[in-house]
Design an enzyme around this catalytic site. Sequence first.
Site, PDB file in Angstrom:
ATOM      1  N   GLU A  50      -1.977 -10.309  -1.161  1.00 54.75           N
ATOM      2  CA  GLU A  50      -3.352  -9.853  -0.964  1.00 54.75           C
ATOM      3  C   GLU A  50      -4.162 -10.083  -2.244  1.00 54.75           C
ATOM      4  O   GLU A  50      -3.604 -10.241  -3.329  1.00 54.75           O
ATOM      5  CB  GLU A  50      -3.382  -8.366  -0.596  1.00 54.75           C
ATOM      6  CG  GLU A  50      -2.538  -7.981   0.611  1.00 54.75           C
ATOM      7  CD  GLU A  50      -3.057  -8.545   1.918  1.00 54.75           C
ATOM      8  OE1 GLU A  50      -4.273  -8.862   1.980  1.00 54.75           O
ATOM      9  OE2 GLU A  50      -2.274  -8.681   2.869  1.00 54.75           O
ATOM     10  N   GLU A  78       0.825  -1.213   0.000  1.00 54.65           N
ATOM     11  CA  GLU A  78       0.000   0.000   0.000  1.00 54.65           C
ATOM     12  C   GLU A  78       0.856   1.258   0.000  1.00 54.65           C
ATOM     13  O   GLU A  78       0.552   2.231  -0.702  1.00 54.65           O
ATOM     14  CB  GLU A  78      -0.940   0.001   1.204  1.00 54.65           C
ATOM     15  CG  GLU A  78      -2.106  -0.966   1.079  1.00 54.65           C
ATOM     16  CD  GLU A  78      -3.210  -0.640   2.065  1.00 54.65           C
ATOM     17  OE1 GLU A  78      -3.272   0.520   2.525  1.00 54.65           O
ATOM     18  OE2 GLU A  78      -4.018  -1.534   2.365  1.00 54.65           O
TER      19      GLU A  78
END
Length: 315
Positions: free
Chosen positions: A273, A73
């Site tokens: 993810e 992220e």
Amino acid sequence: MRKRARIIYNPTSGKELFKRELPDALIKLEKAGYETSAYATEKIGDATLEAERAMHENYDVLIAAGGDGTLNEVVNGIAEKPNRPKLGVIPMGTVNDFGRALHIPNDIMGALDVIIEGHSTKVDIGKMNNRYFINLAAGGQLTQVSYETPSKLKSIVGPFAYYIKGFEMLPQMKAVDLRIEYDGNVFQGEALLFFLGLTNSMAGFEKLVPDAKLDDGYFTLIIVEKSNLAELGHIMTLASRGEHTKHPKVIYEKAKAINISSFTDLQLNVDGEYGGKLPANFLNLERHIDVFAPNDIVNEELINNDHVDDNLIEE
């Protein structure tokens, strides 16, 4: 003028250890000359938004404290911007593939020492459609292990949770028809899974890409063709030793640009993810992110010595 550092951390990673040690981490960085502040994420996407904000406020250093998902992220928050800050990594997740690849210590103070010492190296990242990744992208049922493994199991047995879940899923695996175009070549056929690797460590397998370079501008593309359960088990055993690359059901190639499509509904794993579904275009962005790393990594085959930065060499 003192350099400014912003810590972006996942307070739930590593059994909340970083949250407890945050005051000591701030003191350590302040003593080393950094004006330091911290931000705790609360939900998916927070780390990206905070990294973007920190970019606008001209921080010199961003420090990602969490698992590979938190790091992903943060990278997505800075990848498209010019004049990107240097990136520090404090591995707090279950596997910490990227930290393993760069030999960053798993203890908090040891990882901070790497940042304070100031040695850094530029590494490749990947772009998949409109998002970025720093370690791997993959597809196939087995690659769903990292985001389908229960958090409680991960907290109890750590990385072994992935292997437990993986072996549980093996009998359910089915091959899908894929078209993979890579640097002028084409694979068309049935495959169980594929990996695009940027480092040598994926899902805790540190020899999955035995010839990995972190800064050569190439993905390592691994395709496991349709196999029976015994063959797949053998491939996994070989992969733990880095000996899978010559298996007849394994395609092992290097490529800068890759396009993957399928008529089957196939989910993607990006840095551990959920990463959406096919089709996907992948592009390697060579030496795109400047990351703090131990100085001795210059002696490793993971770094192209032709690209060694001056600040990675001892005076």
